[in-house]
Design an enzyme around this catalytic site. Structure first.
Site, PDB file in Angstrom:
ATOM      1  CG  HIS A  29      -8.840  -7.605   9.101  1.00  0.00           C
ATOM      2  ND1 HIS A  29      -8.185  -8.222  10.144  1.00  0.00           N
ATOM      3  CD2 HIS A  29      -8.118  -7.853   7.989  1.00  0.00           C
ATOM      4  CE1 HIS A  29      -7.098  -8.822   9.671  1.00  0.00           C
ATOM      5  NE2 HIS A  29      -7.034  -8.622   8.363  1.00  0.00           N
TER       6      HIS A  29
ATOM      7  CD  GLU B 210      -1.664  -2.394   1.618  1.00  0.00           C
ATOM      8  OE1 GLU B 210      -2.508  -3.301   1.613  1.00  0.00           O
ATOM      9  OE2 GLU B 210      -0.474  -2.574   1.990  1.00  0.00           O
TER      10      GLU B 210
END
Length: 339
Positions: A123, A54
């Site tokens: 998450h 990322e």
């Protein structure tokens, strides 16, 4: 108007923007699978697969935006933006200011967010409070397909960075992709009005920073966004049985806030309840309280949301995230009723 799922509406708007403007591209992990219809339409140059880094591909998005493209960079889950924070915090949000307005970064960071499906605190975070604290960025959180399409169009058209957050309970493919994972004990409380609905064709842009009144009422103002907006509407129906008429406001943007609607609603009711799936500490709910205080609005105030890390166990997770029962009880207390 055609009926679409939440996820279809976002990709419908993105596809329309890509068709209109060849500068619009999208890339990220697994996008050729997740956005396979766009991949078939526009090919590998405009729907690009990225490695599992990322930090690398969000930084590439900043550079692409500075070079004249309008990238939509997809971070699978907003939790993972932590490893790419330098590109967002120290680069994308500051380039306009540091260049004296000579450079801008028309970048959209698309990420899933939210819990309610049993995947724990690494998450299932929302983090819109953390992201909204950075000057030079907008953060949008739609609650229904029409707004999802309209906010995506506005995000792509923005000349400055926008974080576009889609809640996983509303995007059906996320539940297929990540949710049950073979666990027969896991179930999902998906609000039907948020997961599917009519979308104008073509979609109408929704102004960033413009909230909408989702329900009229004068006894209490309940402010929320994303999935929690639907919990608030359900709680408001129950509150009416107690003689309480709640006004429900869909903020739609965590940043910038629609101060005008927040203040006018609070002034009418004199009571404000913020329902926030993000962490309560130093976040959206505190910012709303500051807006009210700075404007001199005297209103009783309360908030519902997580104060701790989201647990993995579904039963414990349900005790942390906002739900209809806690929203109703908080509203009753604010209105002077026994919960």
């Amino acid at each position: 108007m055609p009926e679409m799922t939440f996820a279809q509406a976002i990709d419908f708007a993105l596809g329309m923007a890509m068709e209109r403007d060849e500068r619009v591209i999208t890339f990220g992990e697994d996008v050729t699978m997740l956005r396979r219809e766009l991949f078939v339409r526009f090919g590998p140059k405009r729907v690009r697969q990225a490695p599992i880094s990322e930090a690398a591909f969000l930084a590439a998005g900043v550079g692409a935006a500075m070079a004249g493209l309008r990238p939509v960079v997809e971070i699978m889950m907003v939790d993972f933006i932590a490893v790419a924070f330098d590109a967002l915090l120290n680069q994308a949000t500051k380039i306009r200011a540091f260049s004296g307005g000579k450079w801008n970064v028309p970048l959209v960071v698309r990420a899933s967010c939210g819990g309610g499906y049993g995947d724990a605190g690494q998450h299932e975070q929302c983090l819109w409070g953390l992201l909204s604290g950075m000057p030079g960025i907008a953060v949008v959180v739609p609650s229904n397909p029409a707004d999802a399409a309209g906010l995506m169009l506005s995000a792509i058209e923005s000349e400055d960075p926008v974080v576009f957050l889609e809640h996983k309970l509303l995007s059906d493919y996320w539940l297929d992709y990540l949710g049950a994972g073979g666990r027969s004990t896991v179930c999902f409380d998906v609000p039907a009005a948020g997961a599917r609905g009519e979308v104008p064709s073509p979609p109408l842009p929704v102004p960033i920073g413009k909230a909408r009144k989702a329900r009229d009422g004068g006894d209490i103002s309940i402010l929320s966004l994303g999935v929690s907006l639907h919990r608030c509407l359900e709680a408001a129906d129950i509150l009416e049985d107690n003689g309480i008429k709640a006004e429900v406001v869909d903020l739609r943007s965590a940043c910038p806030l629609d101060r005008e609607l927040i203040l006018s609603s609070a002034a009418r009711s004199g009571r404000v309840l913020v329902v926030d799936e993000d962490y309560l500490g130093y976040g959206l709910s505190g910012e709303v309280a500051a807006v009210l205080s700075e404007a001199g609005i005297k209103a009783d105030f309360a908030r519902v949301g997580p104060r701790e890390v989201i647990p993995y166990a579904r039963r414990l997770e349900d005790e942390v995230l906002p739900d209809v029962r806690r929203i109703r009880e908080a509203a009753l207390r604010l209105c002077g009723h026994d919960a």
